[in-house]
Structure formats: structure tokens, C-alpha cells
Design an enzyme around this catalytic site. Structure first.
Site, PDB file in Angstrom:
ATOM      1  N   HIS A 322       9.881 -35.446   4.738  1.00 29.90           N
ATOM      2  CA  HIS A 322      10.968 -36.809   4.547  1.00 29.90           C
ATOM      3  C   HIS A 322      10.747 -36.536   3.370  1.00 29.90           C
ATOM      4  O   HIS A 322      12.231 -36.894   3.138  1.00 29.90           O
ATOM      5  CB  HIS A 322      10.886 -38.345   5.459  1.00 29.90           C
ATOM      6  CG  HIS A 322      11.577 -37.763   7.169  1.00 29.90           C
ATOM      7  ND1 HIS A 322      10.709 -37.159   7.356  1.00 29.90           N
ATOM      8  CD2 HIS A 322      12.369 -37.982   7.253  1.00 29.90           C
ATOM      9  CE1 HIS A 322      11.019 -37.330   8.952  1.00 29.90           C
ATOM     10  NE2 HIS A 322      12.349 -37.126   8.793  1.00 29.90           N
ATOM     11  N   GLY A 323       9.580 -37.120   2.334  1.00 29.50           N
ATOM     12  CA  GLY A 323       9.800 -36.987   0.829  1.00 29.50           C
ATOM     13  C   GLY A 323       8.522 -37.056   0.868  1.00 29.50           C
ATOM     14  O   GLY A 323       7.429 -37.286   1.213  1.00 29.50           O
TER      15      GLY A 323
END
Length: 468
Positions: A322-323
Site C-alpha cells: 500500500h505504500g
């Protein structure tokens, strides 16, 4: 180009007419879809389209090795390494450089690592997942090799390239390769999903972000503890409205083109535990991680300890996907630790011990755990998340409350009570539209859109998951 912009709506109407004008020519329809998909990617940045084309060519060549070699497993491993390295270079290079730099400094090696400005291509995570699905299906003989152009369309299909859902090759490629004339699929449901998406993303999610969530997360020290806690619940609603609204929109676009996308949400905030939550939230991602990471690691086939390690690894990778930041890694760890604790509780106390006594308490407990974890997902960095927690701990009396907390709680409770009805709205509204004379439909459509635009904050909202 945002899928919620006027430019996209006008362009899509023109494209829609041409597309169905070619309905007796599947090859031409596919060619048009491929061209439009690349044009949309190129409008974000022409280099993104070139990177996608290069990636498609390389992975397709490697897939030929899987299909025709006497050692397909070796070709599969090589192709997966290429896919993951490509993703790592564009998405994680700067993150790992910064962490390695800190490590070198900590051990006294004052070596300055070179930095590079690397753009993150739009949709890179999603077409990487799509390609791995194809490679694995090919190696398992679930699919026969497809043509290069069908493969290119599968990777670039514009409704799902920006933020998913994640398509499985064995389900989606047959829709591209169909020899039957395509038809509009569930047009009334598609129109309902478009209206629902506009309401969710353009109005509700955008208003929550502008008037409530963003101000609190931008300056947590200026808000009272109770406001900060309510801010977490507000963000939980915002991200659900934004992401599920995006899914509604692209599902509708795909239906209007004669394609079906996988279901991505099933009332996740009604989950009775974290395992149930991940079966309801971003379903196409959670099942992808289960099938392509958790099970290949051994899943639950080895022993209890190894199963919990596999769960943790899968959730940490989910967080990192996600990041590229420690806050996302911690978000994944919180979910992983929660799942491990759930597994342990199931073994010691029986399966779903809380839900068996009270489903409502189980749902509320899960909801609060998920909302707490969202803090690390929403914060720009781990430092920002810790500042937010520090403000919750210290601003109990020193700072004046800025929101009417009682009103906010009442609105949240009403929203949660009506939440189970949410999934029935498309069905009821589709039936309502189906009973209307066709010439009334544009009037209904325009009235709802005008009302939403009138009530919504100015500007075109962004899709949160497009950043992943």
C-alpha cells in the site's frame, strides 16, 4: 484524466457509440479498447504508457518460455522476479535507499548513497498483479497462451488499471477472447452504480475529507482528544466511500462494455473479526495475497507456528504494497498481529468465541481495531501517526473542542444502523429505473448529478487507491 471529470464523461459517450458500432467485430472492439486504454494511461504521463508497453513485451516473451519450455518452473520464477524487480524499482527504490542510508549512518559508515527522482507509473501495482496471475495460470495449465494483443489488453484494460479491482487471468481473458457478440450487461444496475459512485466519491467522501478529516490530520495538536478519535472514524468512512465508490464506477463502466469485474467489497465494517474483515474489504487484493503469497509460503499446511509466521509475512507485504513507508508497514503489522491473536484465541477458546456470545460486540470490537489501524494508513509518515497519538493522549482538556461531538456521534450511529441496507440500494434502485419510461431516465440522471454537484465541495476528488 479523472474518471469523474466532464472530459472523461463526454469522451466516454463518444467512445461508447463507436465501441458498440463495432459490436459484430470483436477484434476491432478489442483494438479500440487497447488504444483507448493506452491513451488514458498516456494522458497521466506518456512515460507511463511507454513503461507499460515495455513491461508487457518483456513479460509476454517470458510467458512464451513458460508455455513452450521443458522447464516452465524456471521461466515462471524468472518472470516473477522481473515483475517484482520492476515494481520494486519504481515503487520502493527511494524507500529502501533512505532506510539503507539510515542504517549506514547508524553503524558509522558515512557513505552517501545516490538518490534518483523516480516517478511511480499509474497502475503499476495492478498490472503487475494481473501479469503474475497470467504467468501462474499458464504454468498450472489453467490457460492456453494468448495472443500478444489480448495479453496487452488484459494488462491495460482501462476501467481497472488505475486502482483495480485485481483481475484474475483465467476469469478475465476469456471475456477478451470471446467469439460471441458482446452485449450490454445489466444496464440499469450499471447506471445505478454510476450514480452511487458519484454520490459516494464526489459528494460524501469529498465533503468528509475537506470539512472533517483533512483539517484534523493536518494539525492534530489543535484538536481536542475526542475530536481526534472521531476523526479516525470519519476517515474510516471516507476511505470506504472513496474506494468502494471507485469500484462501483469502474464496475459500471465494465458492464457497459460487456465485461464483468470481480466483487471488491461486501460490507466490511460488519465483519465479526479481522479474518472476516479481509474477506469483505478489497476482496480482489486479499484473495490475491492469499493465493499468490500466503499459500505458496505454505499457508496453514505445515504447523501452527509456521502458519502464524506466514500470516505475518503476508500482512506485512500487504502493508508495504500500500505504500513505501514505515507507517504502512506498521499498519500491515497491526493487522497481522491481530490475525495471529485471533488464530491463537480460536485454538484456545474455540472459533469466534466473541461472536458466539454477541455478534454486535464482535462487530464493534473489529470495527474499533480496524479504525485504530487506519491511523497509520492515513498518516503521511510514522512520525505523523505518533504525533496524532500523542495529541490524543495530551489534548484531553488543554484544547477546546471544535466540533459538536454529540451531533457527530448521532450521525455516526445513524450511518452504522443504516449501513446493512447499503448493499440493497443498487438492487432496489435498478428495479425502480427499469420501471421508468426510457425518456424519463436522463431527467432522473441529470437531477441527481446536479444535486450532488451542488452539494459537493468544489474540485474533482481523487481516488485514494490510485496512489497505490
Amino acid at each position: 484524466m479523472s474518471y469523474l471529470s466532464i472530459e472523461f464523461a463526454v469522451s466516454f459517450i463518444v467512445f461508447f457509440g463507436i465501441y458498440w458500432g463495432l459490436k459484430r467485430h470483436i477484434v476491432l472492439q478489442n483494438s479500440l479498447l487497447l488504444i483507448v486504454s493506452y491513451v488514458i494511461v498516456g494522458l497521466f504521463n506518456i512515460h507511463f504508457a511507454l513503461i507499460l508497453a515495455g513491461y508487457t513485451i518483456i513479460i509476454y516473451l517470458l510467458s512464451i518460455g513458460i508455455a513452450h519450455s521443458s522447464a516452465p518452473r524456471g521461466w515462471l520464477v524468472l518472470a516473477c522476479i522481473v515483475a517484482v524487480v520492476n515494481l520494486a524499482i519504481f515503487k520502493y527504490c527511494d524507500f529502501f535507499r533512505a532506510e539503507l542510508q539510515l542504517l549506514l549512518n547508524a553503524v558509522g559508515w558515512h557513505l552517501l548513497l545516490p538518490s534518483a527522482e523516480i516517478l511511480l507509473p499509474i497502475g503499476i501495482s495492478f498490472y503487475t498483479f494481473h501479469s503474475i496471475s497470467y504467468l501462474v495460470s499458464l504454468s498450472k495449465k489453467e490457460l492456453k497462451p494468448v495472443s500478444f494483443w489480448d495479453f496487452a489488453l488484459y494488462l491495460s484494460f482501462f476501467p481497472s488499471i488505475v486502482a483495480g479491482p485485481i483481475n484474475r487471468a483465467k476469469h478475465f481473458l476469456p471475456q477478451i477472447q470471446t467469439t460471441h457478440i458482446r452485449t450490454l450487461l445489466e444496464p440499469y444496475r450499471a447506471l445505478t452504480l454510476i450514480l452511487l459512485a458519484v454520490i459516494k466519491v464526489y459528494w460524501l467522501s469529498s465533503a468528509l475529507a475537506d470539512y472533517y478529516v483533512n483539517p484534523i490530520f493536518d494539525s492534530p495538536q489543535e484538536y481536542q482528544s475526542f475530536d481526534l478519535i472521531l476523526g479516525l472514524y470519519a476517515y474510516a468512512i471516507e476511505i470506504y466511500l472513496n474506494f468502494s465508490g471507485y469500484t462501483d464506477l469502474v464496475t459500471a463502466i465494465a458492464l457497459l462494455l460487456g465485461f464483468r469485474l470481480p466483487i471488491n467489497f461486501n460490507l466490511p465494517y460488519l465483519a465479526i473479526n479481522l479474518r472476516d474483515f479481509w474477506q469483505r474489504w478489497h476482496i480482489s487484493l486479499s484473495t490475491w495475497i492469499r493465493d499468490y503469497i500466503y499459500i505458496p509460503l505454505g499457508g496453514s499446511r505445515i504447523n501452527v507456528t509456521r502458519t502464524q509466521i506466514n500470516v505475518l509475512i503476508a500482512m506485512l507485504l500487504s502493508g508495504l504494497w500500500h505504500g513505501a513507508g514505515m507507517n504502512f508497514l506498521l499498519w500491515g503489522a497491526i493487522h497481522g498481529i491481530g490475525l495471529v491473536m485471533l488464530n491463537v484465541a480460536d485454538r484456545l477458546l474455540g472459533v469466534n468465541v466473541i461472536a458466539r456470545r454477541s455478534a454486535l460486540i464482535a462487530k464493534l470490537f473489529t470495527l474499533h481495531y480496524v479504525c485504530f489501524a487506519w491511523l497509520f494508513f492515513r498518516s503521511a509518515s510514522l512520525s505523523d501517526a505518533l504525533d496524532y497519538l500523542q495529541a490524543i493522549a495530551h489534548n484531553m482538556t488543554d484544547v477546546a473542542m471544535k466540533y459538536n461531538s454529540l451531533l457527530t456521534i448521532i450521525i455516526l450511529l445513524i450511518a452504522y444502523c443504516f449501513y446493512p441496507k447499503w448493499s440493497t440500494i443498487p438492487t432496489y434502485f435498478s428495479r425502480f429505473l427499469a420501471k421508468m419510461p426510457w425518456f424519463i431516465l436522463p431527467v432522473i440522471f441529470i437531477c441527481i448529478l446536479w444535486l450532488v454537484i451542488y452539494l459537493a465541495p468544489s474540485g474533482i476528488p481523487q481516488f485514494i487507491y490510485a496512489g497505490f
